[in-house]
Write an enzyme that holds these catalytic residues in place. Sequence first.
Site, PDB file in Angstrom:
ATOM      1  N   ASP A   1       0.868  -1.167   0.000  1.00 28.07           N
ATOM      2  CA  ASP A   1       0.000   0.000   0.000  1.00 28.07           C
ATOM      3  C   ASP A   1       0.910   1.224   0.000  1.00 28.07           C
ATOM      4  O   ASP A   1       2.082   1.140   0.373  1.00 28.07           O
ATOM      5  CB  ASP A   1      -0.877  -0.040   1.260  1.00 28.07           C
ATOM      6  CG  ASP A   1      -1.664   1.228   1.476  1.00 28.07           C
ATOM      7  OD1 ASP A   1      -2.251   1.745   0.510  1.00 28.07           O
ATOM      8  OD2 ASP A   1      -1.677   1.721   2.623  1.00 28.07           O
TER       9      ASP A   1
ATOM     10  N   ASP B   1      -0.313   5.035   0.768  1.00 23.36           N
ATOM     11  CA  ASP B   1      -0.650   6.028   1.790  1.00 23.36           C
ATOM     12  C   ASP B   1      -0.595   5.422   3.185  1.00 23.36           C
ATOM     13  O   ASP B   1      -1.173   4.366   3.448  1.00 23.36           O
ATOM     14  CB  ASP B   1      -2.051   6.596   1.543  1.00 23.36           C
ATOM     15  CG  ASP B   1      -2.133   7.385   0.248  1.00 23.36           C
ATOM     16  OD1 ASP B   1      -1.080   7.827  -0.247  1.00 23.36           O
ATOM     17  OD2 ASP B   1      -3.251   7.554  -0.272  1.00 23.36           O
TER      18      ASP B   1
END
Length: 296
Positions: free
Chosen positions: A90, A92
């Site tokens: 991922d 963010d």
Amino acid sequence: MEGGLVSARINPIRAYYRNPQSRFIPTHTLLGVKRVYVSPIGLIRKTKSSNNVAASVQPLEASALDRFDNTLPSKEVLEIWRNAEAVCFDVDSTVCLDEGIDELAEFCGAGKAVAEWTARAMSGSVPFEEALAARLSLFNPSLSQVQDFLEKRPPRISPRIDELVKKLKDNNTDVYLISGGFRQMINPVASILGIPVENIFANQLLFGSSGEFLGFDKNEPTSRSGGKATAVQKIRKARGYKGLIMIGDGATDLEARQPGGADLFICYGGVQLREGVAAKADWLVFNFRELINSLE
């Protein structure tokens, strides 16, 4: 340009360190070369991007050790991690210290309202596609605003993520970025880490011929709930990986752990600790040093 639509992209170039002691790394953006802030702190408490980052890793990590039973990997988890052929990150609050859409919204004057939607989306309490559309509708960023944002608010990468990615690549492990954020903001991060653009799965902002905001590309799998799981499944099917791992902090990352998808979900709690997600992870870590050391 086709049909009055344009989609701004950033062509990554090779990033480099100017000085080993420097806290800034030059990288490429829509408007040229700029510097990227790298925090020296192991665990980051959420702050506005305009503030200095200052936090201590010990208190939160110590308290978490008491609440979770997955902060030490089992032998099986460790073996799968060490033998993974691909690792998907991922972006963010994992690879980067911030939630990109929150930072862009704050820059455009809608930070608080958008951040509330982000918290709901990451906890899984609302469908991701609903939260994405709602957040963008609160500030409708123009192409010029996005360009200005990228120039004035360079991405801040998490401590030691560059070391971890290098270690994985040295071990012949393929690395991917899978994000519900936007390519315009993720391409520079990929450039810093040496991740090819074809290994990015993310959303795309759409603009009209005059730079006005038109929406986002709904054909991207990451634009909807279950999208990261779909992206991981596509990667695995296309490349035939025997072992694949997802690392992230949110409910959409946890979703990637399913048959035909990720074998393990490692929750990174070094920026945002979402307890409902962390409790279901195969391994909970607060510092990428833990993952680097486990590969030695």
